[in-house]
Design an enzyme around this catalytic site. Structure first.
Site, PDB file in Angstrom:
ATOM      1  N   ARG A  16       0.835  -1.204   0.000  1.00 45.50           N
ATOM      2  CA  ARG A  16       0.000   0.000   0.000  1.00 45.50           C
ATOM      3  C   ARG A  16       0.870   1.254   0.000  1.00 45.50           C
ATOM      4  O   ARG A  16       0.974   1.957  -1.000  1.00 45.50           O
ATOM      5  CB  ARG A  16      -0.938  -0.021   1.210  1.00 45.50           C
ATOM      6  CG  ARG A  16      -2.093   1.004   1.139  1.00 45.50           C
ATOM      7  CD  ARG A  16      -1.719   2.404   1.555  1.00 45.50           C
ATOM      8  NE  ARG A  16      -1.176   2.488   2.896  1.00 45.50           N
ATOM      9  CZ  ARG A  16      -0.648   3.593   3.400  1.00 45.50           C
ATOM     10  NH1 ARG A  16      -0.575   4.706   2.672  1.00 45.50           N
ATOM     11  NH2 ARG A  16      -0.145   3.604   4.626  1.00 45.50           N
ATOM     12  N   ASP A  17       1.551   1.509   1.093  1.00 49.10           N
ATOM     13  CA  ASP A  17       2.369   2.713   1.227  1.00 49.10           C
ATOM     14  C   ASP A  17       3.519   2.706   0.222  1.00 49.10           C
ATOM     15  O   ASP A  17       3.935   3.752  -0.273  1.00 49.10           O
ATOM     16  CB  ASP A  17       2.914   2.793   2.660  1.00 49.10           C
ATOM     17  CG  ASP A  17       3.431   4.174   3.026  1.00 49.10           C
ATOM     18  OD1 ASP A  17       3.531   5.029   2.134  1.00 49.10           O
ATOM     19  OD2 ASP A  17       3.746   4.396   4.205  1.00 49.10           O
ATOM     20  N   HIS A 208       5.771   4.031  12.977  1.00 47.42           N
ATOM     21  CA  HIS A 208       5.943   3.931  11.526  1.00 47.42           C
ATOM     22  C   HIS A 208       6.882   5.059  11.107  1.00 47.42           C
ATOM     23  O   HIS A 208       6.497   6.220  11.099  1.00 47.42           O
ATOM     24  CB  HIS A 208       4.564   4.062  10.868  1.00 47.42           C
ATOM     25  CG  HIS A 208       4.573   4.074   9.379  1.00 47.42           C
ATOM     26  ND1 HIS A 208       3.659   3.360   8.628  1.00 47.42           N
ATOM     27  CD2 HIS A 208       5.334   4.728   8.475  1.00 47.42           C
ATOM     28  CE1 HIS A 208       3.876   3.569   7.337  1.00 47.42           C
ATOM     29  NE2 HIS A 208       4.892   4.409   7.228  1.00 47.42           N
ATOM     30  N   CYS A 241       4.017   9.350   1.224  1.00 49.61           N
ATOM     31  CA  CYS A 241       2.710   9.977   1.026  1.00 49.61           C
ATOM     32  C   CYS A 241       2.717  10.783  -0.271  1.00 49.61           C
ATOM     33  O   CYS A 241       3.570  11.660  -0.443  1.00 49.61           O
ATOM     34  CB  CYS A 241       2.385  10.893   2.210  1.00 49.61           C
ATOM     35  SG  CYS A 241       0.876  11.851   2.001  1.00 49.61           S
TER      36      CYS A 241
END
Length: 309
Positions: A16-17, A208, A241
């Protein structure tokens, strides 16, 4: 020396990230191959995708298809990131095991990442919790920019603790404190970990880190010294992000596991197979990844003397 945990638990977020900022969009078949390689390495907790707008994050447009292809497996936790109630409903319909609600610790990052303020996100979280619990699905929180915001600067630990307290009041105990753009310092990590331990002992925190400024594993080490036992990391060090500047570089899973194993801390993971998974990821995204152990090998990986001078 501070006593370190005997065992830590790692959630792999590369699917995902990691993939959400890659230029090459992987097919569902390719993602499935990478997921299976990570599972073969011993992972039991994978953040596999997110149910966000496919126009904003086209890399993860096949979220439902990927979850369907993986299927539910006893002992395996498949997580899906969600930004809102619509994402929660889609993730529940796709049979995600855990919903990970992303919440920004600052309004400015929330506006860029989620198109809403922190309070607006928290208001929607009430409805998400009711919907998820009615379906028998757990809700975790991913608290972005918990160590610093690229738009607002330092985020006071008191603000982070206050948000975690509001989250806890909704019956949620698992919160990931995210260093979204690699702004965490060792002192910040120690301060937040101590505050959580003393003020919110019912919270089960994960940390994280991003390695944007080279301090990712330093943060892990400081967190370990404060008794933190859950971490999130990404295969090959992929990720970041897409809505924050210079956010690249998650802590690399195999590098972290190498460090942990050298300190006799159990992870349940095979370093050899993690390296194989990282090499597969590198092949799939068609670029050189940042992981170091995948290049150099483990510390005691010996070499032939042939050709040495």
């Amino acid at each position: 020396m501070t006593r370190l945990p005997d065992r830590v638990f790692i959630t792999e977020v590369g699917l995902r990230d990691g993939l959400q900022i890659e230029k090459r969009i992987l097919s569902t078949h390719e993602k499935l191959a990478l997921a299976r390689a990570l599972i073969d390495a011993g992972h039991t907790s994978l953040e596999v995708t997110s149910f966000v707008s496919p126009t904003r994050v086209p890399q993860l447009a096949d979220a439902a298809e990927l979850l369907a292809a993986l299927g539910r497996t006893p002992g395996m936790e498949l997580k899906a990131l969600i930004p809102n109630i619509r994402g929660a409903e889609r993730a529940i319909a796709a049979e995600a095991d855990v919903l990970v609600f992303v919440l920004s610790a600052t309004d400015t990052h929330g506006a860029h990442n989620l198109n809403r303020s922190t309070d607006e996100s928290l208001a929607e979280l009430h409805e998400i919790v009711r919907t998820a619990y009615a379906a028998g699905v757990r809700v975790d929180i991913s608290l972005s920019v918990a160590f610093g915001c690229p738009f607002e600067g330092n985020v006071p630990v008191e603000k982070v603790i206050g948000l975690a307290d509001r989250i806890q009041q909704l019956g949620i105990s698992r919160v990931s404190f995210c260093d979204t753009t690699g702004m965490a310092t060792p002192r910040q990590v120690q301060t937040l970990a101590e505050a959580l331990k003393h003020k919110l002992p019912e919270i089960d925190p994960a940390f994280h880190f991003h390695n944007t400024r080279g301090l990712g594993l330093v943060g892990v080490m400081v967190a370990l010294q404060q008794g933190i036992r859950r971490f999130e990391s990404s295969v090959g060090g992929m990720g970041g992000c897409p809505f924050a500047p210079q956010a690249a570089g998650n802590v690399c899973t195999e590098d972290m596991v190498h460090m942990l194993h050298e300190m006799d801390i159990e992870t349940g993971l095979s370093l050899t197979r993690l390296i194989e998974a990282a090499r597969l990821a590198e092949k799939l995204v068609e670029r050189t990844l940042d992981g170091q152990v995948m290049k150099a090998g483990p510390r005691l990986h010996l070499h032939s003397q042939d050709g040495c001078k």
